[in-house]
Design a protein around this motif. Structure first.
Motif, PDB file in Angstrom:
ATOM      1  N   LEU A 108     -14.177   7.866   8.561  1.00 25.83           N
ATOM      2  CA  LEU A 108     -14.400   6.732   7.682  1.00 25.83           C
ATOM      3  C   LEU A 108     -13.747   5.454   8.181  1.00 25.83           C
ATOM      4  CD1 LEU A 108     -13.788   8.597   4.325  1.00 25.83           C
ATOM      5  CD2 LEU A 108     -15.995   7.863   5.219  1.00 25.83           C
ATOM      6  N   THR A 109     -12.706   5.585   8.989  1.00 28.67           N
ATOM      7  CA  THR A 109     -11.924   4.412   9.373  1.00 28.67           C
ATOM      8  C   THR A 109     -12.150   3.978  10.813  1.00 28.67           C
ATOM      9  OG1 THR A 109     -10.059   5.855   9.921  1.00 28.67           O
ATOM     10  CG2 THR A 109     -10.138   4.958   7.689  1.00 28.67           C
ATOM     11  N   ALA A 110     -13.065   4.648  11.528  1.00 27.96           N
ATOM     12  CA  ALA A 110     -13.342   4.257  12.915  1.00 27.96           C
ATOM     13  C   ALA A 110     -14.099   2.932  12.928  1.00 27.96           C
ATOM     14  CB  ALA A 110     -14.162   5.337  13.610  1.00 27.96           C
ATOM     15  N   LEU A 154     -10.758   1.008   0.276  1.00 29.85           N
ATOM     16  CA  LEU A 154      -9.894   1.902   1.048  1.00 29.85           C
ATOM     17  C   LEU A 154     -10.189   1.857   2.539  1.00 29.85           C
ATOM     18  CD1 LEU A 154      -9.618   5.129  -1.169  1.00 29.85           C
ATOM     19  CD2 LEU A 154      -7.823   3.487  -0.613  1.00 29.85           C
ATOM     20  N   LEU A 155     -11.460   1.618   2.908  1.00 34.46           N
ATOM     21  CA  LEU A 155     -11.825   1.631   4.321  1.00 34.46           C
ATOM     22  C   LEU A 155     -11.070   0.573   5.115  1.00 34.46           C
ATOM     23  CD1 LEU A 155     -15.687   2.155   4.075  1.00 34.46           C
ATOM     24  CD2 LEU A 155     -13.931   3.840   4.564  1.00 34.46           C
ATOM     25  N   GLU A 176      -4.507   8.125  -1.849  1.00 34.30           N
ATOM     26  CA  GLU A 176      -5.160   7.988  -0.552  1.00 34.30           C
ATOM     27  C   GLU A 176      -5.143   9.302   0.213  1.00 34.30           C
ATOM     28  OE1 GLU A 176      -3.451   4.777   1.578  1.00 34.30           O
ATOM     29  OE2 GLU A 176      -4.275   3.223   0.274  1.00 34.30           O
ATOM     30  N   ALA A 177      -4.034  10.061   0.088  1.00 39.88           N
ATOM     31  CA  ALA A 177      -3.958  11.343   0.792  1.00 39.88           C
ATOM     32  C   ALA A 177      -5.000  12.321   0.265  1.00 39.88           C
ATOM     33  CB  ALA A 177      -2.551  11.939   0.647  1.00 39.88           C
ATOM     34  N   VAL A 178      -5.235  12.293  -1.046  1.00 39.65           N
ATOM     35  CA  VAL A 178      -6.233  13.189  -1.639  1.00 39.65           C
ATOM     36  C   VAL A 178      -7.641  12.747  -1.261  1.00 39.65           C
ATOM     37  CG1 VAL A 178      -7.208  14.006  -3.805  1.00 39.65           C
ATOM     38  CG2 VAL A 178      -4.734  13.859  -3.540  1.00 39.65           C
ATOM     39  N   ILE A 179      -7.921  11.451  -1.388  1.00 41.31           N
ATOM     40  CA  ILE A 179      -9.267  10.947  -1.117  1.00 41.31           C
ATOM     41  C   ILE A 179      -9.623  11.120   0.354  1.00 41.31           C
ATOM     42  CG2 ILE A 179     -10.700   8.868  -1.144  1.00 41.31           C
ATOM     43  CD1 ILE A 179      -9.143   7.946  -3.578  1.00 41.31           C
ATOM     44  N   ALA A 180      -8.642  11.021   1.242  1.00 37.70           N
ATOM     45  CA  ALA A 180      -8.909  11.183   2.672  1.00 37.70           C
ATOM     46  C   ALA A 180      -9.394  12.585   3.005  1.00 37.70           C
ATOM     47  CB  ALA A 180      -7.652  10.866   3.483  1.00 37.70           C
ATOM     48  N   SER A 206      -7.898  -0.198   4.454  1.00 40.53           N
ATOM     49  CA  SER A 206      -6.471   0.054   4.267  1.00 40.53           C
ATOM     50  C   SER A 206      -5.883   0.744   5.498  1.00 40.53           C
ATOM     51  CB  SER A 206      -6.248   0.923   3.021  1.00 40.53           C
ATOM     52  OG  SER A 206      -4.916   1.399   2.968  1.00 40.53           O
ATOM     53  N   HIS A 207      -4.776   0.188   6.003  1.00 43.07           N
ATOM     54  CA  HIS A 207      -4.110   0.793   7.163  1.00 43.07           C
ATOM     55  C   HIS A 207      -3.502   2.140   6.802  1.00 43.07           C
ATOM     56  CE1 HIS A 207      -1.874   1.147  10.898  1.00 43.07           C
ATOM     57  NE2 HIS A 207      -0.744   1.269  10.206  1.00 43.07           N
ATOM     58  N   SER A 208      -2.893   2.233   5.613  1.00 37.15           N
ATOM     59  CA  SER A 208      -2.297   3.507   5.204  1.00 37.15           C
ATOM     60  C   SER A 208      -3.361   4.580   5.020  1.00 37.15           C
ATOM     61  CB  SER A 208      -1.506   3.322   3.900  1.00 37.15           C
ATOM     62  OG  SER A 208      -2.346   2.818   2.869  1.00 37.15           O
ATOM     63  N   PHE A 209      -4.541   4.188   4.517  1.00 39.16           N
ATOM     64  CA  PHE A 209      -5.623   5.162   4.378  1.00 39.16           C
ATOM     65  C   PHE A 209      -6.096   5.645   5.750  1.00 39.16           C
ATOM     66  CE2 PHE A 209     -10.214   6.166   3.705  1.00 39.16           C
ATOM     67  CZ  PHE A 209     -10.027   7.248   2.859  1.00 39.16           C
ATOM     68  N   SER A 210      -6.101   4.767   6.736  1.00 41.58           N
ATOM     69  CA  SER A 210      -6.454   5.166   8.100  1.00 41.58           C
ATOM     70  C   SER A 210      -5.468   6.195   8.636  1.00 41.58           C
ATOM     71  CB  SER A 210      -6.482   3.940   9.019  1.00 41.58           C
ATOM     72  OG  SER A 210      -7.432   3.003   8.583  1.00 41.58           O
ATOM     73  N   GLN A 211      -4.184   6.014   8.318  1.00 38.36           N
ATOM     74  CA  GLN A 211      -3.185   6.975   8.770  1.00 38.36           C
ATOM     75  C   GLN A 211      -3.397   8.335   8.115  1.00 38.36           C
ATOM     76  OE1 GLN A 211       0.433   4.833   7.759  1.00 38.36           O
ATOM     77  NE2 GLN A 211       0.671   4.101   9.866  1.00 38.36           N
ATOM     78  N   HIS A 212      -3.749   8.342   6.819  1.00 41.64           N
ATOM     79  CA  HIS A 212      -4.029   9.616   6.152  1.00 41.64           C
ATOM     80  C   HIS A 212      -5.249  10.294   6.769  1.00 41.64           C
ATOM     81  CE1 HIS A 212      -0.997   9.512   3.058  1.00 41.64           C
ATOM     82  NE2 HIS A 212      -1.362   8.313   2.660  1.00 41.64           N
ATOM     83  N   CYS A 213      -6.277   9.527   7.070  1.00 42.33           N
ATOM     84  CA  CYS A 213      -7.487  10.111   7.677  1.00 42.33           C
ATOM     85  C   CYS A 213      -7.186  10.702   9.051  1.00 42.33           C
ATOM     86  CB  CYS A 213      -8.578   9.043   7.788  1.00 42.33           C
ATOM     87  SG  CYS A 213      -9.307   8.549   6.210  1.00 42.33           S
TER      88      CYS A 213
END
Length: 468
Positions: A464-466, A152-153, A128-132, A155-162
């Motif tokens: 992406l996560t807004a 991923l959109l 997720e860190a790489v994809i973000a 995913s809460h953890s993916f939002s944090q990485h973004c």
């Protein structure tokens, strides 16, 4: 005679080696016509090793030569004596492309196996860190790889990485004259136009982008009645509830975040020339009217509706005239302020902008038949505009003698300016930090050839996560 002399030389060397070592000498590349291969190698003293590599020319007679000739031929038949192939020319030099092609062909299977081994051990939490950190356009292509990446959109953890990824240049969401019911997005990093289809937006009325915060864009219908919020990338969409105050005249709109990301919520402010205003809070999903405009602010506001509001540290700034200046509203404290700031002379189509907390002004400076785009910065100590840059003169020559109108489509560090006349429609971007002017390629709809004329637009930071 020459062949016989050569044979004598070889027989003499063979005789010496047999006397010394009792076996045939090892392969020697200095021999031009034949060599002897030894089946057993012995550890030899240094002196004998030196003699091994030294050629001798003993005296032999013709009879001895004949005897040795028979021995040599027998050795050749037995395989101990082998004829060398004729000397081949050195291989021709190959190009680097051909050499690399040969290397790649031979190492493809090994490289593929190695890559599989590497990626098999890649930690799951780093995906997720790489994809973000992928470019936005690349991410949407990667979503089709598997169902996990496509989700991923949400995913809460993916939002944090973004949220940890530094903001790059903003994108621009624009409306064209020819397609007022559909938008066109411009990515300045790739210098490419995208034509999204936001299915949730109403199609029976004209809606215009009026403000933005992070990755969300606020829309208002042309009748100034209904508000909508949307993420143009993910099509996350929301229609805001009806306003409590019925105002049918034009309004200025500003938008801010409650925190560093949209997950903390956002607020939208609209204000009319008569001083009426309301604030929408996404966490409460309702409009509120905090109070009335203070008496020290002159009404009507004479708002400059061509200029979008700018946001700096939770404070919204609107441009007004009569008197020339700025009015601001603090979204945290609820305090209105007014600043009297004289506009530069001969200024038209001016717009507020913002970069790194600095308040900027961009507009057309027209004098006689000459017109140029100029950039000013507000001096906070003196409350005066100071010119900091101008469009290159060679570009301004295209404006000479023409009635030019300009619209600023984005005011967040990177500005997009649309200059129009009867004979021209030019799009340029201006980077406030680097002071770089760049031409924008024409906006052409898919499967079309005609360039579109940009009517209005706003800048937004792609996220992406807004969610609306």
């Amino acid at each position: 005679m020459g062949e016989l002399a050569m044979l004598r030389q070889l027989i003499g060397q063979l005789q010496q080696f047999l006397q010394l070592y009792g076996s045939f000498p090892p392969h020697n590349t200095d021999s031009c016509f034949l060599y002897f291969h030894s089946h057993q190698h012995q550890q030899l003293p240094e002196e004998q090793t030196h003699q091994l590599h030294r050629w001798c020319l003993p005296e032999v007679d013709d009879s001895a030569a004949d005897d040795y000739y028979g021995f040599v031929m027998a050795a050749g038949k037995s395989g101990s004596c082998k004829m060398l192939e004729p000397v081949k020319p050195p291989p021709s030099k190959r190009s680097r492309k051909e050499r690399n092609r040969g290397k790649l062909a031979g190492s493809t299977s090994t490289a593929e196996a190695m890559e599989q081994e590497i990626w098999k051990e890649f930690p799951e939490d780093l995906y997720e860190a790489v994809i973000a950190r992928l470019p936005i356009a690349t991410f949407f292509r990667f979503r089709s790889v598997c169902q996990k990446w496509n989700s991923l959109l949400e995913s809460h953890s993916f939002s944090q990485h973004c949220a940890q990824v530094p903001q790059g240049n903003p994108w621009f969401y624009t409306i064209t004259h020819e397609n007022v019911n559909s938008g066109a997005m411009y990515d300045p990093s790739l210098k490419k136009w995208h034509h999204p289809t936001i299915s949730s937006l109403p199609t029976k009325m004209i809606i215009l982008p009026v403000a933005s915060a992070r990755g969300l864009v606020c829309f208002l219908d042309i009748g100034h009645r209904n508000f909508y919020v949307c993420n143009p990338l993910t099509q996350s969409f929301k229609e805001l509830p009806a306003r409590s105050v019925k105002v049918w005249s034009r309004v200025a709109v500003g938008m801010t975040l409650n925190g560093n990301s949209t997950s903390s919520g956002y607020k939208i402010l609209w204000v009319g020339c008569d001083g009426e205003y309301e604030i929408y809070d996404s966490l409460r999903n309702s409009w509120t009217r905090p109070g009335s405009m203070p008496s020290n602010i002159k009404l009507p506001l004479s708002l400059n509706f061509r200029s979008q509001a700018v946001s700096v540290d939770g404070i919204l700034y609107f441009m007004r005239s009569d008197p020339e200046g700025i009015v601001s509203y603090n979204m945290v404290t609820g305090v209105w302020k007014q600043f009297i700031i004289p506009a530069p002379l001969h200024l038209n189509d001016h717009t507020l902008a913002e970069c790194g907390g600095r308040i900027m002004l961009v507009g057309l400076l027209t004098k006689n038949a000459a017109t140029c785009v100029c950039i000013w910065e507000l001096q906070k100590m003196t409350l005066l505009w100071k010119e900091v840059d101008r469009m290159p003169n060679i570009w301004c020559l295209d404006f000479y003698g023409k009635h030019v109108r300009m619209t600023c489509l984005g005011n967040k560090g990177l500005l997009m300016l649309s200059s129009r006349s009867r004979q021209m429609n030019r799009l340029v971007t201006y980077n406030v930090m680097s002071r770089e002017w760049l031409k924008v390629p024409g906006c052409v709809v898919p499967r079309g050839r005609k360039r579109q004329w940009i009517a209005c637009g706003t800048a937004f930071h792609p996220c992406l996560t807004a969610t609306a």
